[in-house]
Design a protein around this motif. Structure first.
Motif, PDB file in Angstrom:
ATOM      1  N   ASP A  47       0.817  -1.166   0.054  1.00  0.00           N
ATOM      2  CA  ASP A  47      -0.034  -0.020  -0.129  1.00  0.00           C
ATOM      3  C   ASP A  47       1.095   1.174  -0.013  1.00  0.00           C
ATOM      4  OD1 ASP A  47      -2.637   1.395   0.071  1.00  0.00           O
ATOM      5  OD2 ASP A  47      -2.136   1.864   2.225  1.00  0.00           O
ATOM      6  N   ASP A  48       2.237   1.105   0.044  1.00  0.00           N
ATOM      7  CA  ASP A  48       2.855   2.169  -0.068  1.00  0.00           C
ATOM      8  C   ASP A  48       3.380   2.743  -1.293  1.00  0.00           C
ATOM      9  OD1 ASP A  48       3.233   2.395   2.856  1.00  0.00           O
ATOM     10  OD2 ASP A  48       4.776   1.070   2.956  1.00  0.00           O
ATOM     11  N   ILE A  49       3.394   4.138  -1.419  1.00  0.00           N
ATOM     12  CA  ILE A  49       4.071   4.810  -2.491  1.00  0.00           C
ATOM     13  C   ILE A  49       5.489   5.214  -2.057  1.00  0.00           C
ATOM     14  CG2 ILE A  49       3.948   6.810  -4.248  1.00  0.00           C
ATOM     15  CD1 ILE A  49       0.884   6.630  -3.572  1.00  0.00           C
ATOM     16  N   LEU A  50       6.477   4.826  -2.692  1.00  0.00           N
ATOM     17  CA  LEU A  50       7.968   5.183  -2.581  1.00  0.00           C
ATOM     18  C   LEU A  50       8.270   5.778  -3.940  1.00  0.00           C
ATOM     19  CD1 LEU A  50       7.485   2.051  -1.535  1.00  0.00           C
ATOM     20  CD2 LEU A  50       9.743   2.547  -0.523  1.00  0.00           C
ATOM     21  N   VAL A  51       9.374   6.646  -3.895  1.00  0.00           N
ATOM     22  CA  VAL A  51      10.066   7.306  -5.078  1.00  0.00           C
ATOM     23  C   VAL A  51      11.346   7.018  -5.117  1.00  0.00           C
ATOM     24  CG1 VAL A  51       8.271   8.929  -5.499  1.00  0.00           C
ATOM     25  CG2 VAL A  51      10.248   9.555  -4.089  1.00  0.00           C
ATOM     26  N   ASP A  52      11.816   6.804  -6.180  1.00  0.00           N
ATOM     27  CA  ASP A  52      13.515   6.782  -6.550  1.00  0.00           C
ATOM     28  C   ASP A  52      13.763   8.337  -6.766  1.00  0.00           C
ATOM     29  OD1 ASP A  52      16.053   6.441  -7.291  1.00  0.00           O
ATOM     30  OD2 ASP A  52      15.764   4.577  -8.061  1.00  0.00           O
ATOM     31  N   LEU A  53      14.661   8.900  -5.893  1.00  0.00           N
ATOM     32  CA  LEU A  53      14.834  10.360  -6.167  1.00  0.00           C
ATOM     33  C   LEU A  53      16.051  10.272  -7.151  1.00  0.00           C
ATOM     34  CD1 LEU A  53      14.882  11.475  -2.312  1.00  0.00           C
ATOM     35  CD2 LEU A  53      13.082  11.951  -4.073  1.00  0.00           C
ATOM     36  N   SER A  54      16.433   9.269  -7.586  1.00  0.00           N
ATOM     37  CA  SER A  54      17.707   9.244  -8.599  1.00  0.00           C
ATOM     38  C   SER A  54      17.294   9.162  -9.946  1.00  0.00           C
ATOM     39  CB  SER A  54      19.000   8.416  -8.116  1.00  0.00           C
ATOM     40  OG  SER A  54      18.425   7.022  -8.468  1.00  0.00           O
ATOM     41  N   ARG A  55      16.086   8.756 -10.264  1.00  0.00           N
ATOM     42  CA  ARG A  55      15.364   8.674 -11.347  1.00  0.00           C
ATOM     43  C   ARG A  55      14.275   9.461 -11.791  1.00  0.00           C
ATOM     44  NH1 ARG A  55      18.292   5.039 -14.012  1.00  0.00           N
ATOM     45  NH2 ARG A  55      19.476   3.459 -12.763  1.00  0.00           N
ATOM     46  N   ASN A  56      13.818   9.803 -12.954  1.00  0.00           N
ATOM     47  CA  ASN A  56      12.681  10.493 -13.387  1.00  0.00           C
ATOM     48  C   ASN A  56      11.562   9.395 -13.714  1.00  0.00           C
ATOM     49  OD1 ASN A  56      13.245   9.643 -16.159  1.00  0.00           O
ATOM     50  ND2 ASN A  56      13.734  11.381 -16.909  1.00  0.00           N
ATOM     51  N   ALA A  57      10.406   9.840 -13.963  1.00  0.00           N
ATOM     52  CA  ALA A  57       9.282   9.161 -14.173  1.00  0.00           C
ATOM     53  C   ALA A  57       9.595   8.002 -15.342  1.00  0.00           C
ATOM     54  CB  ALA A  57       7.830   9.950 -14.492  1.00  0.00           C
ATOM     55  N   ALA A  58      10.490   8.403 -16.255  1.00  0.00           N
ATOM     56  CA  ALA A  58      10.595   7.332 -17.364  1.00  0.00           C
ATOM     57  C   ALA A  58      11.880   6.419 -16.838  1.00  0.00           C
ATOM     58  CB  ALA A  58      11.034   8.194 -18.632  1.00  0.00           C
TER      59      ALA A  58
END
Length: 115
Positions: A100-111
């Protein structure tokens, strides 16, 4: 080789961002906007590139977010400018879902390309 997992951070849970909405979250020194568009989650910087305004306070119309300050807009999935006075694209982040968690990779863009 650097450990890229250190750039992956939790932003919020899926349930915190209702369908067809956007919400801002503080993540470390950043404020990120999380969008739920058709059940797909996107994450961008929350601050408009034209003026210091929260995009989460703007109007989400399909996959376009309009800034509440000067009505410039961006294509959420790519960060590309849709409407002036904005000229600089919006920074996007690669979304990583974990339960249920949304995480992001701060080193990569959406693509998924290096930022």
């Amino acid at each position: 080789m650097a450990d890229s997992s250190k750039k992956i951070v939790r932003v919020c849970s899926k349930s915190e961002v209702g369908p067809e909405t956007v919400k801002a979250f503080a993540v470390g020194a950043n404020t990120l906007a999380v969008y739920n568009i058709g059940g797909v989650f996107y994450v961008t910087d929350d601050e408009c590139t034209h003026a210091a305004a929260s995009l989460a306070d703007g109007m989400l119309d399909g996959d376009v977010i309009e800034c509440c300050m000067h009505m410039g807009s961006f294509h959420v999935p790519t960060g590309n400018v849709v409407q002036s006075p904005c000229e600089v694209p919006l920074r996007t982040y690669q979304v990583v879902l974990n339960g249920d968690d949304i995480l992001v990779d701060l080193s990569r863009n959406a693509a998924g390309e290096p930022a």
